[in-house]
Design a protein around this motif. Structure first.
Motif, PDB file in Angstrom:
ATOM      1  N   ILE A   1      16.856  73.153  49.878  1.00  0.00           N
ATOM      2  CA  ILE A   1      17.671  72.968  51.075  1.00  0.00           C
ATOM      3  C   ILE A   1      16.904  72.139  52.095  1.00  0.00           C
ATOM      4  O   ILE A   1      15.696  71.915  51.967  1.00  0.00           O
ATOM      5  N   HIS A   2      17.625  71.698  53.129  1.00  0.00           N
ATOM      6  CA  HIS A   2      17.049  70.879  54.194  1.00  0.00           C
ATOM      7  C   HIS A   2      16.725  71.763  55.384  1.00  0.00           C
ATOM      8  O   HIS A   2      17.403  72.764  55.628  1.00  0.00           O
ATOM      9  N   LYS A   3      15.731  71.377  56.131  1.00  0.00           N
ATOM     10  CA  LYS A   3      15.280  72.170  57.285  1.00  0.00           C
ATOM     11  C   LYS A   3      16.327  72.290  58.383  1.00  0.00           C
ATOM     12  O   LYS A   3      16.291  73.225  59.178  1.00  0.00           O
ATOM     13  N   ASN A   4      17.289  71.386  58.436  1.00  0.00           N
ATOM     14  CA  ASN A   4      18.309  71.406  59.482  1.00  0.00           C
ATOM     15  C   ASN A   4      19.572  72.188  59.111  1.00  0.00           C
ATOM     16  O   ASN A   4      20.552  72.159  59.838  1.00  0.00           O
ATOM     17  N   LEU A   5      19.527  72.902  58.004  1.00  0.00           N
ATOM     18  CA  LEU A   5      20.634  73.777  57.628  1.00  0.00           C
ATOM     19  C   LEU A   5      20.591  75.003  58.532  1.00  0.00           C
ATOM     20  O   LEU A   5      19.517  75.527  58.823  1.00  0.00           O
ATOM     21  N   SER A   6      21.753  75.470  58.982  1.00  0.00           N
ATOM     22  CA  SER A   6      21.753  76.659  59.843  1.00  0.00           C
ATOM     23  C   SER A   6      21.432  77.890  58.999  1.00  0.00           C
ATOM     24  O   SER A   6      21.697  77.925  57.794  1.00  0.00           O
ATOM     25  N   ILE A   7      20.906  78.913  59.671  1.00  0.00           N
ATOM     26  CA  ILE A   7      20.598  80.137  58.929  1.00  0.00           C
ATOM     27  C   ILE A   7      21.869  80.809  58.427  1.00  0.00           C
ATOM     28  O   ILE A   7      21.842  81.525  57.440  1.00  0.00           O
ATOM     29  N   PHE A   8      22.987  80.557  59.074  1.00  0.00           N
ATOM     30  CA  PHE A   8      24.263  81.128  58.634  1.00  0.00           C
ATOM     31  C   PHE A   8      24.705  80.503  57.315  1.00  0.00           C
ATOM     32  O   PHE A   8      25.158  81.196  56.410  1.00  0.00           O
ATOM     33  N   ASP A   9      24.564  79.170  57.219  1.00  0.00           N
ATOM     34  CA  ASP A   9      24.891  78.486  55.970  1.00  0.00           C
ATOM     35  C   ASP A   9      23.912  78.889  54.864  1.00  0.00           C
ATOM     36  O   ASP A   9      24.298  79.050  53.707  1.00  0.00           O
ATOM     37  N   CYS A  10      22.658  79.070  55.241  1.00  0.00           N
ATOM     38  CA  CYS A  10      21.653  79.508  54.277  1.00  0.00           C
ATOM     39  C   CYS A  10      21.976  80.920  53.786  1.00  0.00           C
ATOM     40  O   CYS A  10      21.881  81.208  52.589  1.00  0.00           O
TER      41      CYS A  10
ATOM     42  N   GLN B   1      24.880  82.195  53.529  1.00  0.00           N
ATOM     43  CA  GLN B   1      26.012  82.042  52.612  1.00  0.00           C
ATOM     44  C   GLN B   1      25.526  81.603  51.227  1.00  0.00           C
ATOM     45  O   GLN B   1      26.012  82.095  50.210  1.00  0.00           O
ATOM     46  N   LEU B   2      24.540  80.694  51.192  1.00  0.00           N
ATOM     47  CA  LEU B   2      23.975  80.264  49.908  1.00  0.00           C
ATOM     48  C   LEU B   2      23.307  81.435  49.189  1.00  0.00           C
ATOM     49  O   LEU B   2      23.456  81.600  47.980  1.00  0.00           O
TER      50      LEU B   2
ATOM     51  N   ASN C   1      24.646  83.064  45.566  1.00  0.00           N
ATOM     52  CA  ASN C   1      23.739  82.826  44.442  1.00  0.00           C
ATOM     53  C   ASN C   1      22.774  83.996  44.301  1.00  0.00           C
ATOM     54  O   ASN C   1      22.634  84.805  45.205  1.00  0.00           O
ATOM     55  N   SER C   2      22.093  84.043  43.200  1.00  0.00           N
ATOM     56  CA  SER C   2      21.137  85.128  42.982  1.00  0.00           C
ATOM     57  C   SER C   2      19.714  84.747  43.393  1.00  0.00           C
ATOM     58  O   SER C   2      18.775  85.462  43.082  1.00  0.00           O
TER      59      SER C   2
ATOM     60  N   LYS D   1      14.444  87.594  53.141  1.00  0.00           N
ATOM     61  CA  LYS D   1      13.784  88.368  54.199  1.00  0.00           C
ATOM     62  C   LYS D   1      13.709  87.561  55.502  1.00  0.00           C
ATOM     63  O   LYS D   1      13.930  88.103  56.583  1.00  0.00           O
ATOM     64  N   ASP D   2      13.428  86.264  55.408  1.00  0.00           N
ATOM     65  CA  ASP D   2      13.375  85.409  56.600  1.00  0.00           C
ATOM     66  C   ASP D   2      14.728  85.361  57.298  1.00  0.00           C
ATOM     67  O   ASP D   2      14.809  85.370  58.530  1.00  0.00           O
ATOM     68  N   ILE D   3      15.804  85.315  56.518  1.00  0.00           N
ATOM     69  CA  ILE D   3      17.153  85.284  57.092  1.00  0.00           C
ATOM     70  C   ILE D   3      17.465  86.615  57.783  1.00  0.00           C
ATOM     71  O   ILE D   3      18.056  86.645  58.864  1.00  0.00           O
ATOM     72  N   LEU D   4      17.051  87.722  57.183  1.00  0.00           N
ATOM     73  CA  LEU D   4      17.247  89.027  57.814  1.00  0.00           C
ATOM     74  C   LEU D   4      16.503  89.099  59.150  1.00  0.00           C
ATOM     75  O   LEU D   4      17.047  89.593  60.144  1.00  0.00           O
TER      76      LEU D   4
END
Length: 155
Positions: free
Chosen positions: A103-112, A114-115, A119-120, A139-142
């Motif tokens: 992924i790209h660094k400018n993706l929002s954490i919300f979109d991340c 969702q990914l 996915n597993s 864990k980073d997203i949490l």
């Protein structure tokens, strides 16, 4: 006779800065990495020592060539028994995953998030101009979500 206000003078409204919400703001950039010619035993030791479940495999130019995980190590352990070989004596390149979603660094954490949900995957490498610049995990997203919970989540 006029109306009296007992509220007192109101403070000027304070502009609240919006919290960071991009992958770049929460990714880990100090990474443990491996080279494809290292041994699986080295991976096992590093994963245990650092309490992580996987790490990127890079070439000399720090370009991502794969991911090696604890699950990949399990495959090597299983095959060791079957082929009567010492555990961990095989090279990473024989067990790492090479079909890696990045992924790209400018993706929002919300979109991340969702990914991760769709996915597993446990982690995504973050790549810029062909180079590995970080990793983001579930864990980073949490952690990001907890930091943002008091913020307005509209972008």
């Amino acid at each position: 006779m006029g109306i009296k206000s007992f509220q007192g003078r109101r403070a000027a409204p304070v502009k609240i800065e919006s919290a960071p919400i991009m992958v770049e703001d929460y990714m880990t950039s100090s990474l443990i990495t491996f080279k494809r010619d290292q041994y699986v035993a080295e991976v096992m030791e590093a994963l245990l020592k650092n309490k992580i479940s996987g790490a990127p495999v890079v070439n000399d130019r720090y370009e991502l060539v794969g991911i090696i995980s604890d699950a990949d190590c399990m495959k090597q352990i299983s095959e060791s028994r079957y082929f009567n070989m010492p555990i961990g004596d095989m090279k990473i390149e024989n067990y790492m995953s090479t079909d890696v979603a990045v992924i790209h660094k400018n993706l929002s954490i919300f979109d991340c998030a969702q990914l991760f949900y769709n996915n597993s995957y446990r982690r995504f490498p973050v790549v810029e101009n062909g180079k590995l610049i970080g990793m983001i995990s579930r864990k980073d997203i949490l952690c990001a979500a907890l930091k943002l919970r008091a913020q307005n989540w509209h972008c």
